[in-house]
Motif scaffolding. Structure first.
Motif, mmCIF file in Angstrom:
data_model
loop_
_atom_site.group_PDB
_atom_site.id
_atom_site.type_symbol
_atom_site.label_atom_id
_atom_site.label_comp_id
_atom_site.label_asym_id
_atom_site.label_seq_id
_atom_site.Cartn_x
_atom_site.Cartn_y
_atom_site.Cartn_z
ATOM 1 N N ARG A 591 22.951 34.983 37.662
ATOM 2 C CA ARG A 591 23.055 36.549 37.159
ATOM 3 C C ARG A 591 23.385 37.436 38.474
ATOM 4 O O ARG A 591 23.369 36.837 39.452
ATOM 5 C CB ARG A 591 21.558 36.811 36.588
ATOM 6 N N TYR A 592 23.956 38.311 37.971
ATOM 7 C CA TYR A 592 24.774 39.489 39.016
ATOM 8 C C TYR A 592 23.474 40.093 39.785
ATOM 9 O O TYR A 592 22.526 40.773 39.255
ATOM 10 C CB TYR A 592 25.716 40.036 38.451
ATOM 11 N N HIS A 593 23.470 40.229 41.126
ATOM 12 C CA HIS A 593 22.670 40.906 42.068
ATOM 13 C C HIS A 593 23.646 41.748 43.143
ATOM 14 O O HIS A 593 24.379 40.923 43.842
ATOM 15 C CB HIS A 593 21.578 40.187 42.633
ATOM 16 N N ALA A 594 23.664 42.895 42.989
ATOM 17 C CA ALA A 594 24.378 43.237 44.059
ATOM 18 C C ALA A 594 24.195 43.188 45.311
ATOM 19 O O ALA A 594 25.080 43.453 46.192
ATOM 20 C CB ALA A 594 24.505 45.027 43.697
ATOM 21 N N LEU A 616 25.358 52.724 37.310
ATOM 22 C CA LEU A 616 26.415 51.558 37.073
ATOM 23 C C LEU A 616 25.586 50.469 37.691
ATOM 24 O O LEU A 616 25.655 49.288 37.490
ATOM 25 C CB LEU A 616 27.671 51.664 37.871
ATOM 26 N N GLY A 617 25.079 50.532 38.992
ATOM 27 C CA GLY A 617 24.387 49.433 39.653
ATOM 28 C C GLY A 617 23.123 49.127 38.846
ATOM 29 O O GLY A 617 22.988 47.740 38.676
ATOM 30 N N LEU A 618 22.349 49.744 38.222
ATOM 31 C CA LEU A 618 21.376 49.308 37.230
ATOM 32 C C LEU A 618 21.835 48.548 36.210
ATOM 33 O O LEU A 618 21.278 47.520 35.506
ATOM 34 C CB LEU A 618 20.526 50.659 36.839
ATOM 35 N N PHE A 619 23.068 48.910 35.601
ATOM 36 C CA PHE A 619 23.386 48.224 34.416
ATOM 37 C C PHE A 619 23.885 46.839 34.731
ATOM 38 O O PHE A 619 23.659 46.105 33.934
ATOM 39 C CB PHE A 619 24.684 49.036 33.707
ATOM 40 N N LEU A 620 24.485 46.783 35.732
ATOM 41 C CA LEU A 620 25.145 45.556 36.163
ATOM 42 C C LEU A 620 24.046 44.361 36.787
ATOM 43 O O LEU A 620 24.134 43.338 36.591
ATOM 44 C CB LEU A 620 26.216 45.596 37.545
ATOM 45 N N GLU A 621 23.016 44.922 37.244
ATOM 46 C CA GLU A 621 21.808 44.147 37.757
ATOM 47 C C GLU A 621 21.257 43.293 36.650
ATOM 48 O O GLU A 621 20.741 43.705 35.758
ATOM 49 C CB GLU A 621 20.617 45.008 38.574
ATOM 50 N N GLY A 622 21.450 41.964 36.979
ATOM 51 C CA GLY A 622 20.647 41.127 36.188
ATOM 52 C C GLY A 622 21.615 40.674 35.099
ATOM 53 O O GLY A 622 21.144 39.668 34.192
ATOM 54 N N LEU A 623 22.977 40.894 34.816
ATOM 55 C CA LEU A 623 23.687 40.393 33.686
ATOM 56 C C LEU A 623 24.196 39.209 34.017
ATOM 57 O O LEU A 623 24.542 38.807 35.408
ATOM 58 C CB LEU A 623 24.937 41.328 33.374
ATOM 59 N N PRO A 624 24.260 38.070 33.030
ATOM 60 C CA PRO A 624 24.689 36.789 33.313
ATOM 61 C C PRO A 624 26.235 37.025 33.956
ATOM 62 O O PRO A 624 27.159 37.700 33.531
ATOM 63 C CB PRO A 624 24.767 36.264 32.064
ATOM 64 N N GLN A 625 26.462 36.065 34.960
ATOM 65 C CA GLN A 625 27.785 35.989 35.447
ATOM 66 C C GLN A 625 28.869 35.892 34.355
ATOM 67 O O GLN A 625 30.143 36.169 34.446
ATOM 68 C CB GLN A 625 27.891 35.032 36.565
ATOM 69 N N ARG A 626 28.501 35.052 33.371
ATOM 70 C CA ARG A 626 29.227 34.539 32.353
ATOM 71 C C ARG A 626 29.823 35.752 31.658
ATOM 72 O O ARG A 626 31.174 35.925 31.248
ATOM 73 C CB ARG A 626 28.632 33.791 31.228
ATOM 74 N N TYR A 627 28.999 36.628 31.345
ATOM 75 C CA TYR A 627 29.489 38.111 30.929
ATOM 76 C C TYR A 627 30.422 38.820 31.508
ATOM 77 O O TYR A 627 31.693 38.994 31.071
ATOM 78 C CB TYR A 627 28.211 39.028 30.456
ATOM 79 N N ASP A 698 18.491 43.373 33.664
ATOM 80 C CA ASP A 698 17.166 43.527 34.110
ATOM 81 C C ASP A 698 16.374 44.721 33.426
ATOM 82 O O ASP A 698 15.072 44.858 33.581
ATOM 83 C CB ASP A 698 17.112 43.668 35.702
ATOM 84 N N GLN A 699 17.258 45.808 32.959
ATOM 85 C CA GLN A 699 16.728 46.979 32.359
ATOM 86 C C GLN A 699 16.201 46.794 30.909
ATOM 87 O O GLN A 699 16.004 47.814 30.278
ATOM 88 C CB GLN A 699 17.596 48.065 32.572
#
Length: 851
Positions: A591-594, A616-627, A698-699
């Motif tokens: 998962r993505y972690h900035a 934007l940072g909150l939206f990206l945090e924890g999204l799977p890298q596959r996405y 993560d949100q």
């Protein structure tokens, strides 16, 4: 001969050197003849020059072919000692004589076991003796022989040439070519002249007045090719002081250093010099092969009554037994018609006649004014690329200058040589071979080709994949820089001119940029998990992995005939399987972690206002890298901006066409049955879900993605329905309307009566492959509402879908869910209970209405 050599070394003119040696030998033999026959001038005997000497192409250390022709056997007996004296004299002064003796009667008989003599007589010149006897041979005996045995002579000539070509792999591209025997060498030049002469004789019943007219053209390309080869062969003869025609490495270096065959003197780069050689060899080889293809094939009784010449609609061309010819008086002004011809060649394997090739080449300046642009040009080129004979059509386009006219970026690798012992072919030929190798997977000859061929139908955009192959090495024209980056720049420039959309450009550029990554990974331990992990991180997308695997196979195989060993092919497949399994088993882990990798965040920040940086940072945090790796930055930005509006509307939808499909993204806050409700709403409208993915950050913001086909073309035929469709989806997700009633009606009206292949339901649980989740794979009959039914059962068991990977192959649904329950993997009792309920639910879904 010393003077001939000095003149050649000063001027570099090989054609002049061989003409001059012929003239010197002429004077010597004529003087020998005068001295030998002094006192017996009445003998009815003639001396003829044959073969290369007859053509006045007498290379420094070539044999001297001569024919002593006699009126009859008695004359031959009387003149025997005189002839012997001449031949002995030739050897005594260092001329390698290759004499033959025939009476007029013998010369007029065909010996199928000695075709070489008949071919030698096609290149004959009178030197001395009785000219009337020569005329009898020239005007009566030899024409009669050739015409009576025309079919046998031409067919055997073609067989010998094909066998010679096959010996050299039917290619002009050899590291150390033989200037005489290799395809595109001097034998092929003379082969073309012989065929032209034979066709002319059959048609007119007389010899052509000017020998070699077949190669005369406004461009003078064949004459220039002969001049280059003549200079190179003279250079080799003088260099080795013998009849040696092999252009080895050292000879190439020395020839380049002396600019042999080039118009400018001085020192040339060896790769550039060989590039010039290949260009000339290509001209000769193509002409020789085209003339061979004009040989009449055996015609059956039925075919005699078939129409031979079929017009090609909308063009000035006709099809004649697999060969495309041009109508007399045709005027070229329509480039699109020419492109249509190459599409036919790519689709059916047709060839162009020599006349058609010449007319197209001569018309290029006019055609260049009307080059199609943008999507039209891409549509024409993609049809060529997708044809099973694409490489054949592309080679022809390249040889005629059409490909460079449409794709100037390709010009830099025309006949470009990579001077090492590994690369067998020039860069342009290597490129065509990669495309040939991909299409060849449709008819596999080895087990590994059969396995790799299974990936071909799974490449969604085969046209873009083949375009990437066409462009992947164009950057090699700049030898002072790493070629991959340069290839990316050239490809980007080309696609910008043709108005490719951002997603298409990203697909091609990413593939070119990473086209060496799999080869690099193969040089390490393919069973090392860290190697697999690093490679998977670079590739990111399963779709790209499949394309990279096919590209790597085609690329390696096109380097040289022995580059792709069965062992290497097996390693390639093992690396693909290991990486594909790793990607499937670890999508919930990565998962993505900035804080770890701020690259993506910084890139996206450049696309949004500064006020949105934190969101934007909150939206990206924890999204799977596959996405993140399967979407363009523009799409991720759009999804973020939709998510930013969730406070205004708790359901955000993004629907856009995706080739033959539609791509729907649903963004909402996580809740139970969300994925099930969207799947049910799509099924209720008759949409067939082909692929789907469920992702969350993560949100607790969910990004669900669905690719579906509109089976009944509802949205296409009724544009006004799109708003109603989206409103229905919105209301279902917002839980304002139930989905059950409409879906039940759809399912009953589209029941399994239409099923062609029965698929048994299989459930597989795996709690070992992932450190975070339990994997559930569902293989079942693809029926309306299937995905929703599975998601509902998962929801009733309290399972959270971390990631969903949905795929469909024909009538088989293959769905993989990464599941947790209360933040942990599923226990064995939960798995057993879930399996029982899922099996029952899916059986109920397949049951007839009212059962």
């Amino acid at each position: 001969m010393a003077l001939v050599r000095q003149t050649f070394e000063r001027t570099g003119d090989g054609t002049a050197a061989i003409r001059r040696r012929s003239a010197v030998v002429d004077r010597i033999l004529i003087e020998m003849w005068r001295r030998a026959f002094t006192g017996n001038p009445g003998f009815n005997v003639s001396l003829l020059a044959l073969g290369g000497y007859g053509r006045k192409d007498l290379f420094p250390f070539s044999d001297i072919d001569v024919l002593f022709a006699f009126a009859d056997d008695k004359t031959e007996e009387q003149a025997r000692e005189h002839v012997r004296a001449i031949v002995q004299g030739m050897w005594d002064i260092g001329l390698r004589a290759s004499p033959a003796s025939r009476t007029i009667k013998e010369a007029g008989r065909f010996d199928p076991d000695n075709l070489e003599f008949t071919l030698a007589t096609l290149d004959r010149r009178f030197l001395a003796g009785q000219f009337p006897l020569y005329q009898q041979l020239h005007q009566t005996a030899l024409p009669g022989l050739v015409l009576s045995e025309w079919n046998t002579i031409t067919q055997k000539l073609g067989e010998i040439a094909r066998a010679r070509h096959a010996k050299f792999g039917n290619t002009i591209f050899h590291l150390e070519p033989n200037l005489k025997d290799c395809p595109g060498g001097l034998r092929d030049y003379h082969l073309a002249v012989w065929f032209a002469l034979l066709f002319h004789l059959k048609e007119t019943r007389e010899w052509p007045r000017q020998r070699g007219g077949v190669f005369q053209s406004a461009r003078g390309d064949a004459e220039a090719a002969f001049d280059f080869l003549a200079a190179a062969r003279c250079f080799l003869h003088f260099r080795h002081n013998r009849d040696d025609n092999t252009l080895d490495w050292q000879s190439q270096d020395e020839a380049a250093a002396n600019s042999i065959g080039l118009e400018t003197r001085g020192t040339a780069d060896p790769a550039y010099w060989m590039r010039t050689y290949y260009r000339h060899a290509r001209v000769i080889y193509r002409r020789a092969v085209l003339l061979m293809e004009n040989l009449p094939a055996p015609v059956s009784f039925y075919k005699q009554f078939r129409r031979r010449r079929t017009p090609i609609a909308g063009t000035d061309f006709v099809l004649d037994q697999g060969r495309i010819d041009i109508l007399p008086g045709a005027q070229f002004s329509d480039t699109s018609a020419i492109l249509r011809i190459f599409t036919l060649m790519a689709t059916h394997g047709y060839t162009l006649s020599q006349g058609a090739e010449d007319r197209i080449t001569d018309a290029l300046p006019a055609l260049a004014i009307h080059i199609p642009e943008g999507p039209y040009l891409w549509n024409s080129l993609r049809e060529v690329l997708l044809g099973p004979h694409a490489a054949h059509a592309l080679r022809t386009m390249h040889a005629l200058g059409v490909l460079e006219m449409l794709l100037p970026e390709f010009h830099g690798i025309d006949a470009l040589v990579i001077r090492d012992s590994y690369h067998r072919y020039t860069v342009d030929e290597h490129t065509f071979l990669t495309i040939d190798n991909v299409h060849g997977l449709r008819t596999p000859h080895h087990d590994y080709e059969q396995r790799l061929g299974q990936l071909l139908p799974e490449v969604d955009r085969l046209d873009l994949f083949l375009l990437a192959l066409l462009l992947h090495d164009t950057g090699k024209a700049r030898r002072d820089v790493e070629h991959t980056g340069q290839s990316v720049e050239l490809a980007d420039s080309f696609m910008a001119r043709l108005d490719f959309d951002a997603e298409e450009r990203e697909t091609v550029l990413r593939l070119i940029k990473q086209h060496l990554e799999m080869s690099n990974a193969l040089r390490r331990d393919i069973f090392d998990l860290e190697n697999v992990r690093n490679f998977a991180d670079k590739v990111g997308s399963p779709t790209l992995l499949k394309m990279l695997t096919l590209l790597t196979y085609a690329d390696i195989k096109a380097v040289n005939p022995d580059a792709l060993t069965p062992w290497k092919a097996e390693n390639l497949w093992q690396l693909y399987m290991a990486t594909a399994n790793f990607m499937d088993r670890s999508v919930d882990e990565i998962r993505y972690h900035a804080a770890i990798d701020p690259t993506l965040l910084n890139r996206l920040r450049a696309m949004v206002p500064a006020a949105q940086y934190e969101g934007l940072g909150l939206f990206l945090e924890g999204l799977p890298q596959r996405y993140l790796q399967t979407r363009l930055p523009e799409h991720i930005r759009n999804h973020f901006q939709l998510a930013a509006n969730l406070d205004k509307d708790p359901v955000q939808l993004d629907l856009r066409p995706l080739r033959q499909l539609f791509d729907l993204t649903v963004i909402a806050r996580d809740r139970t049955r969300l994925f099930a409700d969207v799947a049910g709403a799509l099924a209720a409208w008759g949409m067939n879900i082909v692929k789907a993915g469920a992702f969350s950050n993560d949100q607790g913001v969910v990004v669900d993605s669905f690719q579906f086909s509109d089976v009944f073309r509802t949205l296409e035929l009724n544009p006004s329905e799109k708003e109603r469709f989206l409103k229905y989806l919105h209301d279902v997700v917002a839980q304002k309307v139930p989905v059950n009633h409409r879906l039940d009606g759809r399912r009953h009206s589209n029941h399994t009566a239409n099923v062609k292949v029965e698929v048994a339901t299989r459930l597989e649980f795996d709690s070992l492959s992932s450190t975070q989740s339990t994997l559930l794979q569902v293989i079942a009959q693809d029926v309306p509402g299937l995905l929703r039914q599975v998601a509902l059962v998962l929801s009733t068991h309290g399972c959270n879908i971390e990631v969903a990977l949905i795929d469909t192959e024909g009538e088989t649904a293959i769905d993989v869910f990464y599941l947790t329950r209360e933040g942990t993997k599923l226990s064995d009792p939960i798995q057993a209970s879930l399996a029982a309920d899922l099996t029952a639910a899916l059986e109920e879904l397949r049951a007839p209405a009212g059962a």
